[in-house]
Design a protein around this motif. Structure first.
Motif, PDB file in Angstrom:
ATOM      1  N   HIS A  71       0.834  -1.209   0.000  1.00  0.00           N
ATOM      2  CA  HIS A  71       0.000   0.000   0.000  1.00  0.00           C
ATOM      3  C   HIS A  71       0.869   1.260   0.000  1.00  0.00           C
ATOM      4  O   HIS A  71       0.650   2.177  -0.797  1.00  0.00           O
ATOM      5  N   VAL A  72       1.851   1.298   0.886  1.00  0.00           N
ATOM      6  CA  VAL A  72       2.729   2.461   0.990  1.00  0.00           C
ATOM      7  C   VAL A  72       3.606   2.594  -0.257  1.00  0.00           C
ATOM      8  O   VAL A  72       3.778   3.690  -0.797  1.00  0.00           O
ATOM      9  N   THR A  73       4.152   1.481  -0.709  1.00  0.00           N
ATOM     10  CA  THR A  73       5.083   1.513  -1.834  1.00  0.00           C
ATOM     11  C   THR A  73       4.418   2.028  -3.104  1.00  0.00           C
ATOM     12  O   THR A  73       4.944   2.932  -3.767  1.00  0.00           O
ATOM     13  N   VAL A  74       3.287   1.453  -3.456  1.00  0.00           N
ATOM     14  CA  VAL A  74       2.590   1.900  -4.665  1.00  0.00           C
ATOM     15  C   VAL A  74       2.131   3.338  -4.501  1.00  0.00           C
ATOM     16  O   VAL A  74       2.194   4.141  -5.453  1.00  0.00           O
ATOM     17  N   GLY A  75       1.695   3.697  -3.307  1.00  0.00           N
ATOM     18  CA  GLY A  75       1.295   5.080  -3.064  1.00  0.00           C
ATOM     19  C   GLY A  75       2.437   6.050  -3.294  1.00  0.00           C
ATOM     20  O   GLY A  75       2.260   7.104  -3.919  1.00  0.00           O
ATOM     21  N   LEU A  76       3.634   5.706  -2.811  1.00  0.00           N
ATOM     22  CA  LEU A  76       4.804   6.564  -3.007  1.00  0.00           C
ATOM     23  C   LEU A  76       5.198   6.660  -4.477  1.00  0.00           C
ATOM     24  O   LEU A  76       5.580   7.730  -4.967  1.00  0.00           O
ATOM     25  N   ILE A  77       5.119   5.545  -5.188  1.00  0.00           N
ATOM     26  CA  ILE A  77       5.471   5.538  -6.609  1.00  0.00           C
ATOM     27  C   ILE A  77       4.581   6.485  -7.389  1.00  0.00           C
ATOM     28  O   ILE A  77       5.056   7.296  -8.190  1.00  0.00           O
ATOM     29  N   ILE A  78       3.279   6.391  -7.157  1.00  0.00           N
ATOM     30  CA  ILE A  78       2.341   7.255  -7.864  1.00  0.00           C
ATOM     31  C   ILE A  78       2.475   8.697  -7.381  1.00  0.00           C
ATOM     32  O   ILE A  78       2.395   9.646  -8.172  1.00  0.00           O
ATOM     33  N   TRP A  79       2.700   8.868  -6.086  1.00  0.00           N
ATOM     34  CA  TRP A  79       2.836  10.218  -5.538  1.00  0.00           C
ATOM     35  C   TRP A  79       4.049  10.936  -6.132  1.00  0.00           C
ATOM     36  O   TRP A  79       3.996  12.133  -6.403  1.00  0.00           O
ATOM     37  N   ASN A  80       5.143  10.225  -6.324  1.00  0.00           N
ATOM     38  CA  ASN A  80       6.332  10.838  -6.908  1.00  0.00           C
ATOM     39  C   ASN A  80       6.044  11.384  -8.298  1.00  0.00           C
ATOM     40  O   ASN A  80       6.548  12.447  -8.680  1.00  0.00           O
ATOM     41  N   PHE A  81       5.236  10.667  -9.061  1.00  0.00           N
ATOM     42  CA  PHE A  81       4.856  11.158 -10.394  1.00  0.00           C
ATOM     43  C   PHE A  81       3.993  12.407 -10.287  1.00  0.00           C
ATOM     44  O   PHE A  81       4.230  13.412 -10.969  1.00  0.00           O
ATOM     45  N   ILE A  82       2.992  12.352  -9.418  1.00  0.00           N
ATOM     46  CA  ILE A  82       2.070  13.482  -9.269  1.00  0.00           C
ATOM     47  C   ILE A  82       2.795  14.722  -8.759  1.00  0.00           C
ATOM     48  O   ILE A  82       2.671  15.817  -9.332  1.00  0.00           O
ATOM     49  N   SER A  83       3.568  14.562  -7.681  1.00  0.00           N
ATOM     50  CA  SER A  83       4.259  15.716  -7.098  1.00  0.00           C
ATOM     51  C   SER A  83       5.323  16.253  -8.045  1.00  0.00           C
ATOM     52  O   SER A  83       5.564  17.463  -8.101  1.00  0.00           O
ATOM     53  N   GLY A  84       5.959  15.363  -8.817  1.00  0.00           N
ATOM     54  CA  GLY A  84       6.949  15.814  -9.789  1.00  0.00           C
ATOM     55  C   GLY A  84       6.327  16.683 -10.863  1.00  0.00           C
ATOM     56  O   GLY A  84       6.906  17.702 -11.273  1.00  0.00           O
ATOM     57  N   CYS A  85       5.149  16.293 -11.331  1.00  0.00           N
ATOM     58  CA  CYS A  85       4.449  17.087 -12.347  1.00  0.00           C
ATOM     59  C   CYS A  85       4.033  18.443 -11.788  1.00  0.00           C
ATOM     60  O   CYS A  85       4.098  19.458 -12.492  1.00  0.00           O
ATOM     61  N   ILE A  86       3.599  18.477 -10.534  1.00  0.00           N
ATOM     62  CA  ILE A  86       3.147  19.736  -9.941  1.00  0.00           C
ATOM     63  C   ILE A  86       4.313  20.672  -9.674  1.00  0.00           C
ATOM     64  O   ILE A  86       4.325  21.830 -10.113  1.00  0.00           O
ATOM     65  N   LYS A  87       5.330  20.178  -8.962  1.00  0.00           N
ATOM     66  CA  LYS A  87       6.433  21.042  -8.527  1.00  0.00           C
ATOM     67  C   LYS A  87       7.359  21.430  -9.672  1.00  0.00           C
ATOM     68  O   LYS A  87       7.684  22.609  -9.847  1.00  0.00           O
ATOM     69  N   ALA A 181       4.792  24.167  -1.291  1.00  0.00           N
ATOM     70  CA  ALA A 181       4.317  24.024   0.088  1.00  0.00           C
ATOM     71  C   ALA A 181       2.996  23.264   0.132  1.00  0.00           C
ATOM     72  O   ALA A 181       2.783  22.411   1.007  1.00  0.00           O
ATOM     73  N   GLY A 182       2.115  23.565  -0.808  1.00  0.00           N
ATOM     74  CA  GLY A 182       0.823  22.890  -0.848  1.00  0.00           C
ATOM     75  C   GLY A 182       0.949  21.407  -1.154  1.00  0.00           C
ATOM     76  O   GLY A 182       0.217  20.576  -0.595  1.00  0.00           O
ATOM     77  N   PHE A 187       0.611  15.657   0.792  1.00  0.00           N
ATOM     78  CA  PHE A 187       1.180  14.334   1.052  1.00  0.00           C
ATOM     79  C   PHE A 187       0.637  13.766   2.361  1.00  0.00           C
ATOM     80  O   PHE A 187       0.339  12.568   2.451  1.00  0.00           O
ATOM     81  N   TYR A 188       0.506  14.606   3.362  1.00  0.00           N
ATOM     82  CA  TYR A 188       0.079  14.132   4.679  1.00  0.00           C
ATOM     83  C   TYR A 188      -1.424  13.878   4.749  1.00  0.00           C
ATOM     84  O   TYR A 188      -1.868  13.067   5.580  1.00  0.00           O
ATOM     85  N   VAL A 189      -2.198  14.575   3.938  1.00  0.00           N
ATOM     86  CA  VAL A 189      -3.651  14.383   3.991  1.00  0.00           C
ATOM     87  C   VAL A 189      -4.134  13.385   2.937  1.00  0.00           C
ATOM     88  O   VAL A 189      -5.325  13.125   2.829  1.00  0.00           O
ATOM     89  N   THR A 190      -3.215  12.829   2.170  1.00  0.00           N
ATOM     90  CA  THR A 190      -3.551  11.805   1.181  1.00  0.00           C
ATOM     91  C   THR A 190      -3.176  10.443   1.756  1.00  0.00           C
ATOM     92  O   THR A 190      -2.086  10.291   2.309  1.00  0.00           O
ATOM     93  N   PRO A 191      -4.044   9.447   1.659  1.00  0.00           N
ATOM     94  CA  PRO A 191      -3.758   8.133   2.257  1.00  0.00           C
ATOM     95  C   PRO A 191      -2.631   7.380   1.553  1.00  0.00           C
ATOM     96  O   PRO A 191      -2.866   6.500   0.727  1.00  0.00           O
ATOM     97  N   ILE A 192      -1.401   7.767   1.885  1.00  0.00           N
ATOM     98  CA  ILE A 192      -0.217   7.088   1.359  1.00  0.00           C
ATOM     99  C   ILE A 192       0.436   6.278   2.464  1.00  0.00           C
ATOM    100  O   ILE A 192       0.624   5.071   2.326  1.00  0.00           O
ATOM    101  N   VAL A 193       0.751   6.943   3.582  1.00  0.00           N
ATOM    102  CA  VAL A 193       1.343   6.238   4.726  1.00  0.00           C
ATOM    103  C   VAL A 193       0.274   5.905   5.772  1.00  0.00           C
ATOM    104  O   VAL A 193       0.607   5.540   6.899  1.00  0.00           O
ATOM    105  N   TRP A 194      -0.963   6.057   5.416  1.00  0.00           N
ATOM    106  CA  TRP A 194      -2.063   5.615   6.270  1.00  0.00           C
ATOM    107  C   TRP A 194      -3.194   5.110   5.380  1.00  0.00           C
ATOM    108  O   TRP A 194      -3.202   5.357   4.182  1.00  0.00           O
ATOM    109  N   MET A 195      -4.115   4.370   5.974  1.00  0.00           N
ATOM    110  CA  MET A 195      -5.200   3.751   5.210  1.00  0.00           C
ATOM    111  C   MET A 195      -6.545   4.221   5.741  1.00  0.00           C
ATOM    112  O   MET A 195      -6.741   4.296   6.951  1.00  0.00           O
ATOM    113  N   THR A 196      -7.445   4.539   4.842  1.00  0.00           N
ATOM    114  CA  THR A 196      -8.783   4.961   5.260  1.00  0.00           C
ATOM    115  C   THR A 196      -9.515   3.826   5.974  1.00  0.00           C
ATOM    116  O   THR A 196     -10.280   4.059   6.895  1.00  0.00           O
ATOM    117  N   SER A 197      -9.271   2.600   5.560  1.00  0.00           N
ATOM    118  CA  SER A 197      -9.942   1.457   6.191  1.00  0.00           C
ATOM    119  C   SER A 197      -9.548   1.313   7.656  1.00  0.00           C
ATOM    120  O   SER A 197     -10.355   0.918   8.494  1.00  0.00           O
TER     121      SER A 197
END
Length: 268
Positions: A71-87, A181-182, A187-197
Motif C-alpha cells: 500500500h505504501v510503496t505503490v502510493g509513493l510511486i504514484i505520488w512521486n509522479f504526481i508531485s513531480g508534475c506539480i512542482k 508548500a501545498g 502528502f500528509y492528507v492523502t492516504p499514502i502512509v495511512w489507510m482509510t480502512s
C-alpha cells in the motif's frame, strides 16, 4: 488567439515526439551524469523510503506488513509522479527560457518533455512493485489490467497539470513556492502512509471523519492505480471522479493556452 490555435499547439507539440522524447531522456542522463548506478538511484531511493515508512507505520497502526508495505510503496510511486508534475511543472517554462526563445517549436513540447521524464521515473520505480509482488504474492486476477487505463489517465492529467500551472507560475512567480508548500501538505492528507480502512475501523466518529479523505481528489487518482496493483476492490465512483477532474483540467489547460500562450516567451 483562439481555441483552435491553442489546440494546434498541443497537437503540433505531440507530433514533435522525437524532440521531447530525446530531451526527456537527456534530462535523466544529465541528472545522473558520472554516477555508477545512474537512474537506478531513483528506484533505490524510493525503495528505501517505502521500506522505512512501511515498517514504521505498520507497527504504529498494527497492520500486517504484507498488507501495508505494498500500500505504501505503490502510493509513493504514484505520488512521486504526481508531485513531480506539480512542482517541476510550475517551473517548466522558466527553466527552459533559452529553448523557448531560440527553438522554433510548439510550447507544449516542454510539457511533454517533463511528463515523459516523470513517466520514465515511474517506470523505474515499478520494479519495486514487481519485487514486492514476488515477496508478498497475492491473487491479482484480470483486474490488474485496469492499471493500463489508470496509468493513461495519470499521464493525461500530468500533461494538463504541467501545462496549466506552468503558464500560471510563469506569470505569477509566487505560485511556484506556494505549490511546493501545498504539495507537501497534500502528502500528509492523502492516504499514502495511512489507510482509510484503518481509520474507519477505529470508531464511528473517527470513521466518519476518515471519509473526508474522499474530498481530496488525489486520493481517487491513487486508488484507480493502486487498487488493481495490490489486488484491492475498486469502487467505480473513483473512476468517475478522476474522469471528471480530467475533463475539467484539460479545459483549464486549453483556456490557459488560448489566453496566454503567446505571452510566455515574454514572461520567462
Amino acid at each position: 488567439m483562439t481555441f483552435g490555435a491553442a489546440w494546434n499547439d498541443i497537437v503540433r507539440g505531440f507530433k514533435q515526439h522525437e524532440l521531447w522524447l530525446q530531451l526527456g531522456w537527456q534530462d535523466i542522463k544529465q541528472r545522473y551524469r558520472r554516477s555508477v548506478l545512474g537512474p537506478l538511484w531513483i528506484t533505490i531511493a524510493t525503495g528505501v523510503m517505502a521500506l522505512a515508512l512501511g515498517l514504521l507505520y505498520s507497527v504504529l497502526f498494527k497492520i500486517p506488513i504484507a498488507e501495508f508495505l505494498p500500500h505504501v510503496t505503490v502510493g509513493l510511486i504514484i505520488w512521486n509522479f504526481i508531485s513531480g508534475c506539480i512542482k517541476e511543472g510550475s517551473d517548466i517554462f522558466i527553466d527552459n527560457e533559452g529553448l523557448i526563445k531560440q527553438l522554433p517549436s510548439a510550447l507544449s513540447v516542454h510539457v511533454y518533455r517533463l511528463v515523459w521524464k516523470q513517466a520514465l521515473f515511474l517506470a523505474h520505480n515499478l520494479v519495486i512493485w514487481v519485487i514486492l509482488m514476488m515477496i508478498f504474492p497475492r491473487p491479482l486476477g484480470w483486474d490488474v489490467l485496469l492499471i493500463i487505463p489508470a496509468m493513461f489517465l495519470l499521464v493525461i492529467n500530468g500533461v494538463w497539470v504541467v501545462m496549466f500551472f506552468g503558464i500560471i507560475a510563469t506569470r505569477y512567480r509566487d505560485v511556484s513556492p506556494l505549490l511546493e508548500a501545498g504539495t507537501q501538505l497534500l502528502f500528509y492528507v492523502t492516504p499514502i502512509v495511512w489507510m482509510t480502512s484503518t481509520l474507519q475501523s477505529q470508531s464511528a466518529e473517527i470513521g466518519n471523519r476518515a471519509r473526508l479523505a474522499e474530498l481530496n481528489p488525489l486520493y481517487h487518482y491513487l486508488e484507480i492505480v493502486r487498487a488493481p496493483m495490490v489486488g484491492a476492490d475498486l469502487p467505480a465512483y473513483h473512476w468517475w471522479i478522476v474522469l471528471a477532474f480530467t475533463f475539467v483540467g484539460l479545459g483549464l489547460a486549453l483556456l490557459a493556452m488560448k489566453q496566454w500562450r503567446f505571452r510566455v516567451s515574454y514572461w520567462v
